[in-house]
Design a protein around this motif. Sequence first.
Motif, PDB file in Angstrom:
ATOM      1  N   PHE A  53      24.721  52.819 -20.521  1.00 10.53           N
ATOM      2  CA  PHE A  53      23.263  52.796 -20.473  1.00 10.53           C
ATOM      3  C   PHE A  53      22.765  54.082 -21.134  1.00 10.53           C
ATOM      4  N   VAL A  54      21.893  53.930 -22.130  1.00 11.22           N
ATOM      5  CA  VAL A  54      21.228  55.075 -22.751  1.00 11.22           C
ATOM      6  C   VAL A  54      19.782  55.009 -22.264  1.00 11.22           C
ATOM      7  N   TRP A  55      19.414  55.968 -21.419  1.00  9.20           N
ATOM      8  CA  TRP A  55      18.105  55.970 -20.763  1.00  9.20           C
ATOM      9  C   TRP A  55      17.044  56.607 -21.643  1.00  9.20           C
ATOM     10  N   ASP A  56      15.804  56.160 -21.481  1.00 11.19           N
ATOM     11  CA  ASP A  56      14.705  56.683 -22.287  1.00 11.19           C
ATOM     12  C   ASP A  56      14.150  58.007 -21.768  1.00 11.19           C
ATOM     13  N   ALA A  57      14.544  58.436 -20.575  1.00  8.76           N
ATOM     14  CA  ALA A  57      14.038  59.695 -20.024  1.00  8.76           C
ATOM     15  C   ALA A  57      15.089  60.332 -19.124  1.00  8.76           C
ATOM     16  N   LYS A  58      15.153  61.631 -19.161  1.00  5.97           N
ATOM     17  CA  LYS A  58      16.131  62.357 -18.335  1.00  5.97           C
ATOM     18  C   LYS A  58      15.907  62.062 -16.851  1.00  5.97           C
ATOM     19  N   GLN A  59      14.668  62.049 -16.410  1.00  7.09           N
ATOM     20  CA  GLN A  59      14.395  61.820 -14.987  1.00  7.09           C
ATOM     21  C   GLN A  59      14.903  60.459 -14.526  1.00  7.09           C
ATOM     22  N   ARG A  60      14.837  59.459 -15.388  1.00  7.64           N
ATOM     23  CA  ARG A  60      15.309  58.126 -14.993  1.00  7.64           C
ATOM     24  C   ARG A  60      16.822  58.092 -14.805  1.00  7.64           C
ATOM     25  N   ILE A  61      17.572  58.781 -15.654  1.00  4.57           N
ATOM     26  CA  ILE A  61      19.026  58.788 -15.482  1.00  4.57           C
ATOM     27  C   ILE A  61      19.402  59.558 -14.218  1.00  4.57           C
ATOM     28  N   VAL A  62      18.660  60.617 -13.921  1.00 10.94           N
ATOM     29  CA  VAL A  62      18.912  61.389 -12.698  1.00 10.94           C
ATOM     30  C   VAL A  62      18.665  60.517 -11.470  1.00 10.94           C
ATOM     31  N   GLU A  63      17.551  59.789 -11.468  1.00 10.29           N
ATOM     32  CA  GLU A  63      17.233  58.923 -10.335  1.00 10.29           C
ATOM     33  C   GLU A  63      18.235  57.779 -10.196  1.00 10.29           C
ATOM     34  N   TYR A  64      18.583  57.150 -11.313  1.00  7.50           N
ATOM     35  CA  TYR A  64      19.526  56.030 -11.279  1.00  7.50           C
ATOM     36  C   TYR A  64      20.878  56.466 -10.728  1.00  7.50           C
ATOM     37  N   ALA A  65      21.394  57.586 -11.208  1.00  6.92           N
ATOM     38  CA  ALA A  65      22.683  58.090 -10.729  1.00  6.92           C
ATOM     39  C   ALA A  65      22.618  58.416  -9.239  1.00  6.92           C
ATOM     40  N   GLY A  66      21.466  58.847  -8.789  1.00  4.39           N
ATOM     41  CA  GLY A  66      21.278  59.164  -7.376  1.00  4.39           C
ATOM     42  C   GLY A  66      21.034  57.944  -6.507  1.00  4.39           C
ATOM     43  N   GLY A  67      21.031  56.760  -7.111  1.00  9.01           N
ATOM     44  CA  GLY A  67      20.870  55.529  -6.347  1.00  9.01           C
ATOM     45  C   GLY A  67      19.433  55.066  -6.192  1.00  9.01           C
ATOM     46  N   VAL A  68      18.527  55.616  -7.001  1.00  6.47           N
ATOM     47  CA  VAL A  68      17.113  55.243  -6.896  1.00  6.47           C
ATOM     48  C   VAL A  68      16.684  54.486  -8.152  1.00  6.47           C
ATOM     49  N   TRP A  69      16.347  53.221  -7.998  1.00  7.26           N
ATOM     50  CA  TRP A  69      15.725  52.432  -9.063  1.00  7.26           C
ATOM     51  C   TRP A  69      14.985  51.292  -8.397  1.00  7.26           C
ATOM     52  N   HIS A  70      13.932  50.849  -9.071  1.00 12.32           N
ATOM     53  CA  HIS A  70      13.062  49.836  -8.468  1.00 12.32           C
ATOM     54  C   HIS A  70      13.693  48.457  -8.454  1.00 12.32           C
ATOM     55  N   ASP A  71      14.124  47.992  -9.608  1.00 14.52           N
ATOM     56  CA  ASP A  71      14.742  46.673  -9.702  1.00 14.52           C
ATOM     57  C   ASP A  71      15.473  46.576 -11.042  1.00 14.52           C
ATOM     58  N   THR A  72      16.137  45.471 -11.259  1.00 16.04           N
ATOM     59  CA  THR A  72      16.904  45.273 -12.489  1.00 16.04           C
ATOM     60  C   THR A  72      15.993  45.315 -13.708  1.00 16.04           C
ATOM     61  N   HIS A  73      14.807  44.767 -13.590  1.00 15.04           N
ATOM     62  CA  HIS A  73      13.852  44.777 -14.698  1.00 15.04           C
ATOM     63  C   HIS A  73      13.544  46.217 -15.122  1.00 15.04           C
ATOM     64  N   ASP A  74      13.400  47.106 -14.149  1.00 10.97           N
ATOM     65  CA  ASP A  74      13.129  48.517 -14.431  1.00 10.97           C
ATOM     66  C   ASP A  74      14.277  49.132 -15.225  1.00 10.97           C
ATOM     67  N   VAL A  75      15.506  48.830 -14.831  1.00 10.73           N
ATOM     68  CA  VAL A  75      16.676  49.355 -15.546  1.00 10.73           C
ATOM     69  C   VAL A  75      16.694  48.811 -16.975  1.00 10.73           C
ATOM     70  N   LEU A  76      16.508  47.522 -17.136  1.00 17.44           N
ATOM     71  CA  LEU A  76      16.559  46.905 -18.466  1.00 17.44           C
ATOM     72  C   LEU A  76      15.421  47.380 -19.369  1.00 17.44           C
ATOM     73  N   THR A  77      14.277  47.689 -18.790  1.00 21.95           N
ATOM     74  CA  THR A  77      13.124  48.150 -19.561  1.00 21.95           C
ATOM     75  C   THR A  77      13.329  49.556 -20.108  1.00 21.95           C
ATOM     76  N   HIS A  78      14.071  50.381 -19.395  1.00 26.78           N
ATOM     77  CA  HIS A  78      14.174  51.792 -19.744  1.00 26.78           C
ATOM     78  C   HIS A  78      15.535  52.215 -20.292  1.00 26.78           C
ATOM     79  N   THR A  79      16.379  51.239 -20.664  1.00 26.79           N
ATOM     80  CA  THR A  79      17.687  51.579 -21.222  1.00 26.79           C
ATOM     81  C   THR A  79      17.980  50.793 -22.485  1.00 26.79           C
ATOM     82  N   LEU A  80      18.886  51.347 -23.267  1.00 30.01           N
ATOM     83  CA  LEU A  80      19.547  50.620 -24.355  1.00 30.01           C
ATOM     84  C   LEU A  80      20.991  50.481 -23.911  1.00 30.01           C
TER      85      LEU A  80
END
Length: 137
Positions: A53-80
């Motif tokens: 996953f290549v994230w569009d923002a540093k804060q999003r990768i930090v949150e995702y790794a920490g176990g925080v994300w809203h839903d699958t759509h959020d992940v797909l919207t903000h990654t390549l």
Amino acid sequence: MRPSSQRPVVVARVLSALGLLAALSSSVQAAPCGVPLGHVVFLKSTDLDPDVFVWDAKQRIVEYAGGVWHDTHDVLTHTLLAKPGTRAVIVQCAPGAVHTKYGTDAHDAIGIRLTNGPNKGRYGWVTSEDIHEVAQR
């Protein structure tokens, strides 16, 4: 000319501003990232799931790794999704910024520019676990 009663206030403001500038310019120095800026790397995650996953923002990768994300759509919207072996150049690094939910080690958040594949030229963020140095000849 200012009345002498205002001089201490002006001096205090100037000293406060200088203190703030000094604090900002001498931020705590973290350990440098393992791979220097400008280095060419290739991307690959774990053997079980090597895509990255290549994230569009540093804060999003930090949150995702920490176990925080809203839903699958959020992940797909903000990654390549980068295939293993995709090459990139390191453009930024935030040492120790990524803390996984179940791990104890901190990893670096790495800003990259993809240099091949369908997303060539795009920028994003990965963890230091997903980058591997290209062998120099």
